[in-house]
Design a protein around this motif. Structure first.
Motif, short mmCIF file in Angstrom:
data_model
loop_
_atom_site.label_atom_id
_atom_site.label_comp_id
_atom_site.label_asym_id
_atom_site.label_seq_id
_atom_site.Cartn_x
_atom_site.Cartn_y
_atom_site.Cartn_z
N ALA A 410 -18.64 82.90 64.07
CA ALA A 410 -17.42 83.41 64.71
C ALA A 410 -16.30 82.38 64.61
O ALA A 410 -15.15 82.72 64.33
CB ALA A 410 -17.72 83.77 66.16
N GLN A 411 -16.66 81.11 64.83
CA GLN A 411 -15.66 80.02 64.74
C GLN A 411 -15.10 79.95 63.33
O GLN A 411 -13.90 79.79 63.13
CB GLN A 411 -16.33 78.67 65.07
CG GLN A 411 -16.55 78.42 66.54
CD GLN A 411 -15.30 77.88 67.20
OE1 GLN A 411 -14.30 77.62 66.54
NE2 GLN A 411 -15.32 77.73 68.51
N ALA A 412 -15.99 80.04 62.34
CA ALA A 412 -15.55 79.95 60.94
C ALA A 412 -14.56 81.07 60.65
O ALA A 412 -13.51 80.85 60.03
CB ALA A 412 -16.75 80.02 60.01
N ARG A 413 -14.91 82.28 61.12
CA ARG A 413 -14.02 83.44 60.87
C ARG A 413 -12.67 83.24 61.52
O ARG A 413 -11.62 83.46 60.93
CB ARG A 413 -14.68 84.72 61.39
CG ARG A 413 -15.85 85.12 60.51
CD ARG A 413 -16.17 86.60 60.63
NE ARG A 413 -17.23 86.92 59.69
CZ ARG A 413 -18.38 87.48 60.01
NH1 ARG A 413 -18.63 87.80 61.27
NH2 ARG A 413 -19.29 87.74 59.09
N GLN A 414 -12.73 82.77 62.77
CA GLN A 414 -11.49 82.57 63.52
C GLN A 414 -10.59 81.54 62.85
O GLN A 414 -9.39 81.66 62.80
CB GLN A 414 -11.86 82.11 64.93
CG GLN A 414 -10.77 82.35 65.93
CD GLN A 414 -11.17 81.79 67.30
OE1 GLN A 414 -12.36 81.67 67.62
NE2 GLN A 414 -10.18 81.43 68.08
N GLY A 416 -10.73 80.72 59.69
CA GLY A 416 -10.54 81.02 58.27
C GLY A 416 -11.25 80.03 57.37
O GLY A 416 -10.77 79.70 56.28
N LEU A 417 -12.40 79.54 57.81
CA LEU A 417 -13.15 78.56 57.02
C LEU A 417 -14.38 79.21 56.39
O LEU A 417 -14.91 80.19 56.92
CB LEU A 417 -13.64 77.41 57.92
CG LEU A 417 -12.58 76.58 58.64
CD1 LEU A 417 -13.24 75.64 59.63
CD2 LEU A 417 -11.77 75.79 57.62
N GLU A 418 -14.81 78.62 55.28
CA GLU A 418 -16.05 79.09 54.65
C GLU A 418 -17.23 78.84 55.57
O GLU A 418 -18.15 79.64 55.68
CB GLU A 418 -16.23 78.32 53.33
CG GLU A 418 -17.41 78.74 52.51
CD GLU A 418 -17.05 79.82 51.49
OE1 GLU A 418 -17.92 80.65 51.24
OE2 GLU A 418 -15.92 79.82 50.99
N ILE A 419 -17.18 77.70 56.25
CA ILE A 419 -18.27 77.35 57.17
C ILE A 419 -17.71 76.52 58.31
O ILE A 419 -16.78 75.75 58.12
CB ILE A 419 -19.41 76.60 56.46
CG1 ILE A 419 -20.55 76.27 57.41
CG2 ILE A 419 -18.94 75.29 55.83
CD1 ILE A 419 -21.88 76.62 56.88
#
Ligand SMILES: Cc1cc2nc3c(=O)[nH]c(=O)nc-3n(C[C@H](O)[C@H](O)[C@H](O)COP(=O)(O)OP(=O)(O)OC[C@H]3O[C@@H](n4cnc5c(N)ncnc54)[C@H](O)[C@@H]3O)c2cc1C
Ligand SMILES: NC(=O)c1ccc[n+]([C@@H]2O[C@H](COP(=O)([O-])OP(=O)(O)OC[C@H]3O[C@@H](n4cnc5c(N)ncnc54)[C@H](OP(=O)(O)O)[C@@H]3O)[C@@H](O)[C@H]2O)c1
Length: 440
Positions: A410-414, A416-419
């Motif tokens: 969820a953090q990655a999505r928020q 905008g990171l691959e991981i």
């Protein structure tokens, strides 16, 4: 509850996870203890961070292992003489066999003067740092303008990759004790850094070592061509880092300033001597000093000598007369109920695929041992729970790992990171609900 063989697997890297899967599939009740909160070992915390496809593929397989019903996972639990549980504790708790797949966690210091200077590191620590493994992720490192990396394996290239593409230092010098023929890295890994390679310096270096190579019947031009094979697929450089080789040179000491910071590495020139169909480096006595602020030893690791198993050289001692050899390999320690697999059997050797095969084979040896010498039992899981509770520390179970994965995704999505990876244990424990948020 049905009677089953009751086995402890120590270490949830690729070797331990695939070993645990094999044992669980054979019908054993398996408890997997792992020092780190997350499973994966060097697949999670060693393989270069941008190898997303490979790392995600492995994570997916590891998830499936943790989902096995007759496998229990305890992360954040260290086994060893100075750990949370000793080997003797595991026996007392009723485990009928112990498979050690804890990797090679010891540091191969060479005992050179200046190893304790600020700026002198071992590759494992640096790799754990940039892969965000606590507590290494929280340590401070001094990556200066000029960095030397000792060794010529894939780990040397990973460190060079980090120094040239992330730290963007001015110069990386690979100090290689033998010559261009004996480098151990793969062409594929060279693609990340070859655009930073100073080809003029390589030409000059090959010329310098040509007489030494020819004395042992080596072809310098062929060796140079092999090093440059990655050029057509070079990843465009992102820094002006100059990467060069110092062949046929071994570090002899590191020198520092009054503040204890590294300023120079002294190297001794070597020649090559033929030995048993291979070559060996032999010092000439000629010494030179290079100005550097950082030295990283990428010369492989050794097993943890404080674990509680006898060691010899860089490895745990194996029984020379194994009762259950697999493919002529001994997976047996000097204790009849303790087996070793993966990098705990052979330190710093091979890729994930090999660790997987080695862990699986170690399990086969364990299974034969159980079948021939033990009877299935009813596992005393209450005794284990009570012992673990008495440690007074958060115990990370399968469901917590699932929760952590969800929060990090969820953090990655928020962002905008691959991981996204938490880089300290408290943050991970909070995300899993095992530690209260300070202001909650
Ligand atoms: C820098 C680097 C990059 C690499 N890159 C690649 C790559 O790109 N591709 C590839 O195929 N291979 C790569 N490899 C090789 C690969 O990572 C190894 O082959 C593999 O991870 C070894 O597996 P293992 O399970 O034996 O040990 P490890 O992966 O080291 O796992 C050991 C596990 O044991 C746990 N542990 C340690 N001590 C204890 C203890 N006392 N008690 C309980 N648990 C303990 C650790 O937490 C860890 O989870 C790389 C290796 C390195 C060093
Ligand atoms: N991307 C990848 O696929 C990847 C990335 C990292 C690691 N790995 C794998 O992980 C394993 C370990 O890699 P590694 O690079 O640590 O080991 P490695 O391939 O064995 O290379 C170690 C290097 O250190 C040198 N060395 C050893 N002892 C030394 C000493 N005392 N003084 C000076 N130099 C010394 C060796 O030289 P000599 O040859 O003279 O002994 C060699 O050049 C390998 O199987 C590797 O392929 C894979």
């Amino acid at each position: 509850m049905t009677n089953q063989f009751y086995v402890a697997v120590v270490g949830a890297g690729p070797a331990g996870l695939f070993a645990a899967r094999e044992l669980a599939n054979l019908g054993a009740r398996v408890v997997l203890f792992n020092r780190d909160i997350k499973p994966g070992g060097l697949a999670e915390y060693g393989i270069y961070p941008n190898k997303h496809t490979m790392k995600n593929g492995l994570r997916k397989q590891f998830k499936q292992v943790l989902d096995l019903p007759n496998l229990t996972y305890y992360g954040n639990v260290t086994v060893g003489e100075q750990g949370d549980l000793t080997l003797a504790d595991l026996r007392t708790l009723g485990f009928q066999a112990i498979l050690v797949t804890a990797g090679a966690q010891g540091t191969k210091w060479l005992g050179l003067p200046g190893e304790n200077l600020i700026g002198v590191y071992h590759a494992k620590d640096v790799v754990y740092f940039y892969n965000k493994l606590p507590p290494f992720s929280e340590r401070s490192f001094r990556f200066g303008k000029r960095c030397a990396v000792i060794g010529a394996g894939n780990v040397m290239l990973d460190i060079t990759h980090f120094l040239s593409r992330e730290e963007k230092v001015e110069e990386v010098i690979a100090i290689v004790r033998r010559g261009p023929v004996e480098v151990k890295f793969d062409k594929k890994e060279m693609e990340y850094v070859i655009d930073n390679l100073d080809q003029q310096a390589l030409d000059a270096e090959i010329q310098r070592v040509t007489p030494i190579m020819q004395a042992v019947h080596q072809d310098p031009e062929a060796a140079k061509a092999a090093i440059l094979e990655a050029l057509p697929k070079a990843l465009p450089k992102v820094s002006n880092t100059k990467f060069r080789f110092e062949f046929l040179a071994s570090p002899v000491q590191m020198l520092g300033d009054v503040e204890g910071c590294l300023t120079q590495v002294e190297i001794e020139d070597n020649i090559l001597v033929e030995a048993n169909g291979d070559t060996k480096a032999k010092g000439t006595g000629n010494k030179r000093r290079l100005d550097v602020e950082t030295v990283v030893f990428a010369i492989g690791d050794k097993v943890d000598a404080s674990f509680g198993l006898p060691t010899e050289w860089n490895e745990f001692v194996k029984s020379e007369t194994p009762r259950f050899p697999i493919d002529n390999i001994s997976y047996e320690s000097t204790f009849e109920d303790v087996f070793v697999g993966g990098w705990s059997r052979k330190a710093s050797s091979g890729l994930v695929g090999l660790a997987r095969k080695d862990g699986t084979n170690a399990s086969k040896a364990v299974w034969q041992y159980l079948q021939q010498t033990k009877q299935p039992v009813e596992a005393n899981t209450e005794a284990l729970s009570a012992k673990l509770m008495s440690l007074n520390k958060p115990l990370v179970l399968k469901e917590h790992i699932k929760k952590l994965e969800e929060v990090e995704l969820a953090q990655a999505r928020q962002l905008g990171l691959e991981i996204f990876k938490f880089d300290n244990n408290n943050a991970m424990l909070q995300a899993m609900g095992l530690l209260a948020y300070e202001n909650a």
